[in-house]
Design an enzyme around this catalytic site. Sequence first.
Site, PDB file in Angstrom:
ATOM      1  N   LYS A 115       0.817  -1.217   0.000  1.00 34.56           N
ATOM      2  CA  LYS A 115       0.000   0.000   0.000  1.00 34.56           C
ATOM      3  C   LYS A 115       0.848   1.263   0.000  1.00 34.56           C
ATOM      4  CE  LYS A 115      -4.380  -1.665   1.776  1.00 34.56           C
ATOM      5  NZ  LYS A 115      -5.451  -1.506   2.760  1.00 34.56           N
ATOM      6  N   LYS A 217      -4.587 -11.394  -6.422  1.00 31.82           N
ATOM      7  CA  LYS A 217      -5.824 -11.647  -5.673  1.00 31.82           C
ATOM      8  C   LYS A 217      -6.939 -10.708  -6.142  1.00 31.82           C
ATOM      9  CE  LYS A 217      -5.385  -8.667  -1.695  1.00 31.82           C
ATOM     10  NZ  LYS A 217      -5.594  -8.367  -0.323  1.00 31.82           N
ATOM     11  N   LYS A 220     -10.469  -4.887  -4.229  1.00 33.54           N
ATOM     12  CA  LYS A 220     -11.315  -3.702  -4.430  1.00 33.54           C
ATOM     13  C   LYS A 220     -10.622  -2.682  -5.312  1.00 33.54           C
ATOM     14  CE  LYS A 220     -13.295  -3.883   0.266  1.00 33.54           C
ATOM     15  NZ  LYS A 220     -13.099  -3.455   1.662  1.00 33.54           N
TER      16      LYS A 220
HETATM   17  P1  AMP Z   1     -10.711  -5.853   3.236  1.00 38.69           P
HETATM   18  O1  AMP Z   1     -11.527  -5.656   2.065  1.00 38.69           O
HETATM   19  O2  AMP Z   1      -9.258  -5.733   2.967  1.00 38.69           O
HETATM   20  O3  AMP Z   1     -11.169  -5.087   4.427  1.00 38.69           O
HETATM   21  O4  AMP Z   1     -10.904  -7.382   3.600  1.00 38.69           O
HETATM   22  C1  AMP Z   1     -12.004  -7.854   4.318  1.00 38.69           C
HETATM   23  C2  AMP Z   1     -11.903  -9.351   4.472  1.00 38.69           C
HETATM   24  O5  AMP Z   1     -11.975  -9.990   3.195  1.00 38.69           O
HETATM   25  C3  AMP Z   1     -10.593  -9.831   5.098  1.00 38.69           C
HETATM   26  O6  AMP Z   1     -10.861 -10.918   5.954  1.00 38.69           O
HETATM   27  C4  AMP Z   1      -9.790 -10.283   3.921  1.00 38.69           C
HETATM   28  O7  AMP Z   1      -8.843 -11.274   4.258  1.00 38.69           O
HETATM   29  C5  AMP Z   1     -10.861 -10.849   3.016  1.00 38.69           C
HETATM   30  N1  AMP Z   1     -10.456 -10.801   1.610  1.00 38.69           N
HETATM   31  C6  AMP Z   1     -10.172  -9.699   0.875  1.00 38.69           C
HETATM   32  N2  AMP Z   1      -9.829 -10.028  -0.385  1.00 38.69           N
HETATM   33  C7  AMP Z   1      -9.890 -11.392  -0.445  1.00 38.69           C
HETATM   34  C8  AMP Z   1      -9.653 -12.357  -1.481  1.00 38.69           C
HETATM   35  N3  AMP Z   1      -9.309 -11.985  -2.707  1.00 38.69           N
HETATM   36  N4  AMP Z   1      -9.819 -13.666  -1.172  1.00 38.69           N
HETATM   37  C9  AMP Z   1     -10.189 -14.059   0.069  1.00 38.69           C
HETATM   38  N5  AMP Z   1     -10.429 -13.206   1.074  1.00 38.69           N
HETATM   39  C10 AMP Z   1     -10.292 -11.885   0.833  1.00 38.69           C
END
Ligand code: AMP
Length: 355
Positions: A115, A217, A220
Amino acid sequence: MSEFKQLVFSGVQPTGNLHLGNYLGALQKFVALQDSYECIYCVVDMHSLTATLVHDDLMDQTRGIAAAYLASGLDPRKNIIFNQSRVPQHAELAWIFNCVARIGWMNRMTQFKDKAGKDRENASLGLLAYPSLMAADILLYRATHVPVGEDQKQHLELTRDIAQKFNNDFSERIAGLGYGVEMTVGEERVNGFFPLTEPLIEGPAPRVMSLRDGSKKMSKSDPSDLSRINLLDDADTIARKIKKAKTDPEPLPSDLEGLAARPEAENLVGIYAALAGVTREKVISEFGGRQFSDFKPALADLAVEKLAPISQKMKRIKADPGYIDGILREGGERASAKAEATMKQVHEIVGLLVN
Ligand code: AMP
Ligand code: TRP
């Protein structure tokens, strides 16, 4: 012998739209855990300030994540659902953890490196300290289990390091005050104030990959919307994105080993398995030998069947911000009671004069 009471905690940041990776890596697991554990699910709005300080619509995004929690099936009576900033003890404990954790630990975090990019000196101090606030989220409730996607594994290891260092640094005070809890670490019995929290990462899709590139991966922040399925995509968009998903020309293999060097195929099989609630073996036994032209429509139908009701419910809930705010307020009150109890003891352990 006492052990920490089992408690699940997890959080999602209110930034950007939720996608299938968030659903399979996090929300779907949150829902599965609510029947067997006491659970606290947080919308971590203060984390959203770390990469971007000024947001046009942070309140609305916070409500959006809460709506996704509810639409996925979390019951606000059973679980505590709230937004982080309502409980100021998160920031307070994070400060103490800033003094426990070492700068070197933070510098090693891959999420920080990604980031912050090339200009690390210019990243916010909050971005560097992000994992310290995350550890505070979890340990404020002395949570024992944290369901997350695979990308959060390193942050959970750091949370354990912080807990362990706090337990060691203050071991005499903790014992003197009688605030220690016995726990098993590996083969050993140790005493500490904070548990060494376990991540819950397993499942067929712990890391959902981009639909355009099986080595990245799903995220967003990917500029291509075709790379992800958003929770709010309509049925046609979901079907179109799956149809356009990158694959190779071979049919699906007849065993799991055959997926090894085929990241795009492996990703779609994992997504299918997670959505259907079956193992990847089961998916391969059904679709092994078949072409993607057969498999993709089946996957699209399954994704629409599972996601459409959630997105419809999410839209209905989002239309009533007063309802969402009521749930977050009530959850915040329940969380505060627990947070105050922990912080009172932390003040005593650390030696902060409060009365
Ligand atoms: P975030 O959007 O970074 O706040 O992530 C929220 C949750 O979604 C966290 O538990 C992340 O580990 C999970 N997460 C985000 N992207 C992925 C992905 N591509 N595959 C699996 N889990 C994800
Ligand atoms: N860092 C997590 C993410 O990006 C969000 C998060 C913040 C979190 N605090 C947490 C997850 C506590 C689990 C527990 O996904």
